[in-house]
Design a protein around this motif. Structure first.
Motif, PDB file in Angstrom:
ATOM      1  N   GLY A   1       5.186   9.108   0.417  1.00 43.48           N
ATOM      2  CA  GLY A   1       5.688  10.444   0.132  1.00 43.48           C
ATOM      3  C   GLY A   1       7.152  10.586   0.492  1.00 43.48           C
ATOM      4  N   GLY A   2       7.709  11.747   0.150  1.00 44.11           N
ATOM      5  CA  GLY A   2       9.109  12.016   0.447  1.00 44.11           C
ATOM      6  C   GLY A   2       9.686  13.007  -0.526  1.00 44.11           C
TER       7      GLY A   2
ATOM      8  N   SER B   1      10.369   9.688 -10.168  1.00 47.27           N
ATOM      9  CA  SER B   1       9.083   8.998  -9.990  1.00 47.27           C
ATOM     10  C   SER B   1       8.863   8.675  -8.528  1.00 47.27           C
ATOM     11  N   MET B   2       7.593   8.495  -8.204  1.00 46.01           N
ATOM     12  CA  MET B   2       7.224   8.138  -6.840  1.00 46.01           C
ATOM     13  C   MET B   2       5.852   7.478  -6.899  1.00 46.01           C
ATOM     14  N   ARG B   3       5.632   6.526  -6.005  1.00 46.75           N
ATOM     15  CA  ARG B   3       4.321   5.892  -5.924  1.00 46.75           C
ATOM     16  C   ARG B   3       3.716   6.093  -4.546  1.00 46.75           C
ATOM     17  N   LEU B   4       2.529   6.633  -4.527  1.00 52.59           N
ATOM     18  CA  LEU B   4       1.777   6.785  -3.284  1.00 52.59           C
ATOM     19  C   LEU B   4       0.784   5.641  -3.147  1.00 52.59           C
TER      20      LEU B   4
ATOM     21  N   THR C   1      -6.780  -1.119  -1.608  1.00 53.79           N
ATOM     22  CA  THR C   1      -5.705  -0.130  -1.681  1.00 53.79           C
ATOM     23  C   THR C   1      -5.707   0.520  -3.063  1.00 53.79           C
ATOM     24  N   VAL C   2      -5.462   1.813  -3.063  1.00 55.76           N
ATOM     25  CA  VAL C   2      -5.344   2.584  -4.299  1.00 55.76           C
ATOM     26  C   VAL C   2      -3.942   3.169  -4.379  1.00 55.76           C
ATOM     27  N   TYR C   3      -3.397   3.178  -5.580  1.00 54.32           N
ATOM     28  CA  TYR C   3      -2.044   3.670  -5.809  1.00 54.32           C
ATOM     29  C   TYR C   3      -2.078   4.873  -6.757  1.00 54.32           C
ATOM     30  N   LEU C   4      -1.116   5.736  -6.592  1.00 54.45           N
ATOM     31  CA  LEU C   4      -0.909   6.836  -7.527  1.00 54.45           C
ATOM     32  C   LEU C   4       0.548   6.803  -7.954  1.00 54.45           C
TER      33      LEU C   4
END
Length: 125
Positions: free
Chosen positions: A8-9, A16-19, A77-80
């Protein structure tokens, strides 16, 4: 047993961002993993879910075409991946684990068995 969110951030609109959600202590293959979010003053809502055993995914209408959920089973692990972010995507994002019960009408249908602590995503100039 834990779910740990990261990534996060602060990001600008359109960015774009990846969690990431790293899990441990439970049989990853038996659970659907979800991402929920809660914005200030609003109810918590489901964003996306994945059941890695059969590859099924689901998305809220508000994020379809912009967000992509995926999993790395070797890493539990799961990514969003979140693209074309909007200010209304600002929220605390939580990772959840839902035991995948036979006959469940949809992913993440039943209350989560496990919750992460959440990670804040802020979309702003």
């Amino acid at each position: 047993v834990q779910l740990v969110e990261s990534g996060g951030g602060l990001v600008q609109p359109g960015g774009s961002m990846r969690l990431s959600c790293t899990t441990s202590g439970f049989p990853f293959d038996d659970y659907a993993i979800g991402w929920f979010r809660q914005a200030p003053g609003r109810d918590r809502e489901v964003v996306s879910c994945i059941y890695s055993t059969d590859g099924m995914t689901s998305y809220a209408d508000s994020v379809k075409g912009r967000f992509t959920i995926s999993s790395d089973n070797a890493k539990n692990t799961v990514y969003l991946q979140m693209n074309s972010l909007k200010p209304e995507d600002t929220a605390v994002y939580y990772c959840t684990a839902h035991f995948q019960r036979p006959g469940a009408p949809e992913l993440c249908y039943y209350a989560a068995d496990l919750w992460g602590r959440g990670t804040l995503v802020t979309v702003s100039l």
